[in-house]
Design a protein around this motif. Structure first.
Motif, PDB file in Angstrom:
ATOM      1  N   SER A 172       1.289  -1.245  -0.159  1.00  0.00           N
ATOM      2  CA  SER A 172       0.284   0.216  -0.534  1.00  0.00           C
ATOM      3  C   SER A 172       1.000   1.069   0.122  1.00  0.00           C
ATOM      4  CB  SER A 172      -1.001  -0.008   0.857  1.00  0.00           C
ATOM      5  OG  SER A 172      -2.086  -0.974   1.289  1.00  0.00           O
ATOM      6  N   ALA A 173       2.038   1.237   0.258  1.00  0.00           N
ATOM      7  CA  ALA A 173       2.851   2.852   0.961  1.00  0.00           C
ATOM      8  C   ALA A 173       3.589   2.015  -0.343  1.00  0.00           C
ATOM      9  CB  ALA A 173       4.284   2.140   1.984  1.00  0.00           C
ATOM     10  N   LEU A 174       3.654   2.010  -1.309  1.00  0.00           N
ATOM     11  CA  LEU A 174       4.292   1.679  -2.367  1.00  0.00           C
ATOM     12  C   LEU A 174       3.459   1.745  -3.746  1.00  0.00           C
ATOM     13  CD1 LEU A 174       6.743  -0.841  -2.210  1.00  0.00           C
ATOM     14  CD2 LEU A 174       7.328   1.039  -2.461  1.00  0.00           C
ATOM     15  N   SER A 175       1.990   2.185  -3.681  1.00  0.00           N
ATOM     16  CA  SER A 175       1.075   2.662  -4.673  1.00  0.00           C
ATOM     17  C   SER A 175       1.083   3.421  -5.277  1.00  0.00           C
ATOM     18  CB  SER A 175      -0.165   2.350  -3.676  1.00  0.00           C
ATOM     19  OG  SER A 175      -0.747   3.053  -2.921  1.00  0.00           O
ATOM     20  N   SER A 176       1.810   4.342  -5.163  1.00  0.00           N
ATOM     21  CA  SER A 176       1.679   5.455  -5.817  1.00  0.00           C
ATOM     22  C   SER A 176       3.244   5.908  -6.915  1.00  0.00           C
ATOM     23  CB  SER A 176       1.939   6.992  -4.671  1.00  0.00           C
ATOM     24  OG  SER A 176       3.080   7.287  -3.602  1.00  0.00           O
ATOM     25  N   VAL A 177       4.113   4.626  -6.039  1.00  0.00           N
ATOM     26  CA  VAL A 177       5.387   4.575  -6.961  1.00  0.00           C
ATOM     27  C   VAL A 177       4.936   4.188  -9.201  1.00  0.00           C
ATOM     28  CG1 VAL A 177       7.215   3.298  -7.283  1.00  0.00           C
ATOM     29  CG2 VAL A 177       6.441   3.393  -5.279  1.00  0.00           C
ATOM     30  N   ASP A 178       5.063   5.331  -9.487  1.00  0.00           N
ATOM     31  CA  ASP A 178       5.164   5.173 -11.746  1.00  0.00           C
ATOM     32  C   ASP A 178       6.296   6.007 -11.941  1.00  0.00           C
ATOM     33  OD1 ASP A 178       4.434   4.824 -13.399  1.00  0.00           O
ATOM     34  OD2 ASP A 178       2.333   5.138 -13.803  1.00  0.00           O
ATOM     35  N   SER A 231      -9.422  -0.693  -3.744  1.00  0.00           N
ATOM     36  CA  SER A 231      -8.072  -0.092  -4.517  1.00  0.00           C
ATOM     37  C   SER A 231      -7.544  -1.270  -4.201  1.00  0.00           C
ATOM     38  CB  SER A 231      -8.208   1.221  -4.734  1.00  0.00           C
ATOM     39  OG  SER A 231      -7.378   1.751  -2.807  1.00  0.00           O
ATOM     40  N   SER A 232      -6.156  -1.651  -4.834  1.00  0.00           N
ATOM     41  CA  SER A 232      -4.929  -2.189  -4.423  1.00  0.00           C
ATOM     42  C   SER A 232      -4.423  -1.367  -3.020  1.00  0.00           C
ATOM     43  CB  SER A 232      -3.733  -2.644  -4.950  1.00  0.00           C
ATOM     44  OG  SER A 232      -3.539  -1.750  -5.381  1.00  0.00           O
ATOM     45  N   SER A 233      -4.616  -0.180  -2.403  1.00  0.00           N
ATOM     46  CA  SER A 233      -3.468  -0.129  -1.875  1.00  0.00           C
ATOM     47  C   SER A 233      -4.783  -0.078  -0.565  1.00  0.00           C
ATOM     48  CB  SER A 233      -3.874   0.899  -1.811  1.00  0.00           C
ATOM     49  OG  SER A 233      -3.291   2.730  -0.881  1.00  0.00           O
TER      50      SER A 233
END
Length: 569
Positions: free
Chosen positions: A278-284, A411-413
């Protein structure tokens, strides 16, 4: 035998009190004339028994003679000396022999009480050999592996779709790790007979390669590379080594604490894994044209974590030196004075013949058929319970993203934070069971209650749509009941398993740690494979069609446990 019993009582008292008082107690009382300890060292009790028997027999014979004489001779009763019974004479003769040997026996018994036992010598040697940093790194391995296992759960379905495969392939992606772990468990169990450090290094290297393969599957657009990465991670599973290290290399006085820490590390990893996703959900972002997003980022992060762990193993982990320890133990025993076997009354009933025969047997050469013969009804019940609880919990966690996405559009997060919160319930529930419930109720009763709660949770998780709407409240409550009850069941089941297993199941390849690890990993692999298989029929039926076999396995386990309930003690 009395001295043996007394020594065990004093040892247990020291253990409960937390202070070693045995030597002081014995030194101040062995030679005291009014100490009750003299009953162990002298034979005064036998003399009292002889006097009592002689007096009672004399009174009985005198009364019988008097009644007979008064009937036949009237008032003219001659004075008769009643002869001693032959048995009394025999006891007196033996007592006289024993009295001559009293000083020798007293010396032997007092020396036996004061000399350290074999268990205490072994514990002392273990304390000297025990290396804390190695034990802590062993626990860290458990934590990192559980993080690695559960970190992909919230994003596995989306990762599969990004690689142009159905979302239900996530079951195979998750399940390939425990499936490969069933193979590595055999290899690492055999390898750990000779070394712990080498298999841990190889395990870490496999996990580094597996995470890199998992991360590179996205830029290379290869689902096979994704599955290969998860399989390599499964081959790197060292949980069989972790369990064995705790049972064999940690001192007896610390085993309980490290076993609790092992469960806590697993629970913490189960919590941190989904939370990390969840903490890495915004990585892109892109690095040199290579895509790194929320699905593949966990592979890079954990790959780096395992590299750091490898450095710690190489620098801080110390290989236990068990063969040398056993040699020093033997020399200590040889020079520690008289042994128990030298005393006639204190010698084991079967002598050393049984131990010698066992020494000649190569435990690693036992076949699986021999192990099955050792698995009596209680062991079968407990392993069945372990298989069931792993199947039920894995089914719940692995399909969480699919079910919540279909019914609630999570959502996955959100799924990651939910599973992380679910994992946090392990520690308080385990604490309540350990500190309160287990002190009031038998373990077998707690197992029955846990099974009933699991059945209630599985039944409550069925979707009755379109008749009744499947709500978030229904899912959260049923998931909480299943998760908590299976974790309580795991702790109690393993505790009872350790108490009831045959000593032969603690040795060789097919030891108790290996059997429980294999039962758990096979259950996980079957649950994950079933999700993919059932998912081919459509998302609408996924929940019910996975809960039906879960309920069937749970009910069969309950009936089997109920059938052998009174054998669980």
């Amino acid at each position: 035998m009395n001295a043996m019993g007394l020594r065990k009582i004093l040892k247990k008292f020291d253990k409960r009190l937390g202070v070693r008082l045995r030597e002081h107690y014995l030194h101040t009382r062995i030679n005291h004339p009014y100490s009750q300890l003299q009953q162990v060292l002298r034979q005064v009790g036998i003399g009292a028994i002889i006097a009592t028997i002689s007096r009672n027999l004399a009174e009985l014979q005198s009364e019988r003679w008097n009644s007979y004489s008064s009937f036949t001779l009237g008032n003219q009763i001659p004075k008769v000396i009643v002869p001693k019974e032959p048995i009394v004479k025999a006891i007196e003769n033996e007592y006289q022999k024993l009295t001559k040997e009293a000083s020798v026996l007293s010396f032997m018994a007092s020396g036996f009480l004061l000399q350290p036992s074999d268990e205490e010598l072994l514990e002392t040697a273990e304390e000297i050999e025990y290396h804390p940093w190695s034990a802590y790194l062993n626990q860290l391995n458990t934590f990192l592996y559980m993080v690695n296992y559960y970190v992909i759960v919230p994003t596995s379905d989306e990762y599969a779709q990004l690689l142009n495969t159905p979302a239900t392939v996530s079951g195979v992606v998750i399940g390939s790790m425990p499936l490969a772990a069933t193979i590595s468990a055999i290899i690492f169990t055999l390898w750990s007979n000779k070394s712990y450090k080498a298999p841990l290094i190889v395990s870490t290297l496999l996990l580094i390669l597996g995470n890199l393969s998992y991360a590179l599957a996205l830029p290379l657009n290869s689902v096979w590379l994704l599955l290969l990465g998860r399989a390599l991670e499964g081959l790197g599973c060292a949980r069989a080594i972790n369990r064995r290290y705790i049972m064999h290399e940690v001192p007896q006085s610390k085993i309980r604490a490290f076993s609790a820490a092992f469960v806590s590390a697993s629970a913490l990893g189960m919590t941190v894994g989904p939370a990390l996703a969840s903490a890495l959900s915004s990585v892109d972002f892109k690095v040199g044209g290579m895509i790194v997003n929320y699905c593949s980022a966990s592979g890079w992060v954990l790959g780096f974590a395992w590299i750091l762990y490898l450095l710690l193993i190489l620098i801080l982990f110390k290989e236990p030196n068990k063969p040398h320890q056993m040699e020093s133990m033997k020399s200590k025993e040889a020079n520690s004075g008289p042994k128990e076997e030298d005393f006639g009354a204190l010698a084991p009933l079967l002598g050393d013949s049984l131990n010698k025969e066992e020494d000649k047997t190569d435990e690693s050469s036992r076949s699986f058929i021999d192990v099955l013969k050792e698995m009596n009804l209680p062991i079968q019940i407990l392993l069945t319970n372990y298989f069931m609880l792993k199947f039920a919990s894995e089914m719940l966690i692995s399909e969480a993203t699919l079910v919540t996405g279909y019914y609630f559009s999570w959502s996955s997060s959100t799924v990651g934070w939910f599973l992380g919160a679910l994992g946090l319930t392990v520690l308080p529930s385990s604490a309540v069971v350990a500190n309160y419930i287990s002190n009031k109720f038998q373990e077998r009763l707690i197992i029955i209650w846990s099974l009933i709660l699991t059945i209630i949770g599985v039944v409550g998780n069925f979707s009755l749509a379109p008749f009744i709407r499947y709500t978030e409240v229904q899912y959260i409550i049923s998931a909480l009941v299943i998760f908590v009850s299976t974790n309580i069941l795991e702790g109690v089941d393993m505790s009872l398993f350790a108490k009831m297993m045959s000593p032969r199941l603690a040795k060789g390849l097919f030891n108790c740690g290996f059997l429980s690890t294999e039962a758990g990993t096979i259950a996980r692999a079957l649950a994950d494979g079933l999700i993919t298989l059932v998912g081919r029929g459509g998302m609408a039926n996924l929940l019910n069609f996975t809960m039906i076999p879960t309920l069937a396995i749970t009910l069969c386990t309950f009936l089997f446990t109920w059938f052998g309930y009174y054998s669980l003690y």
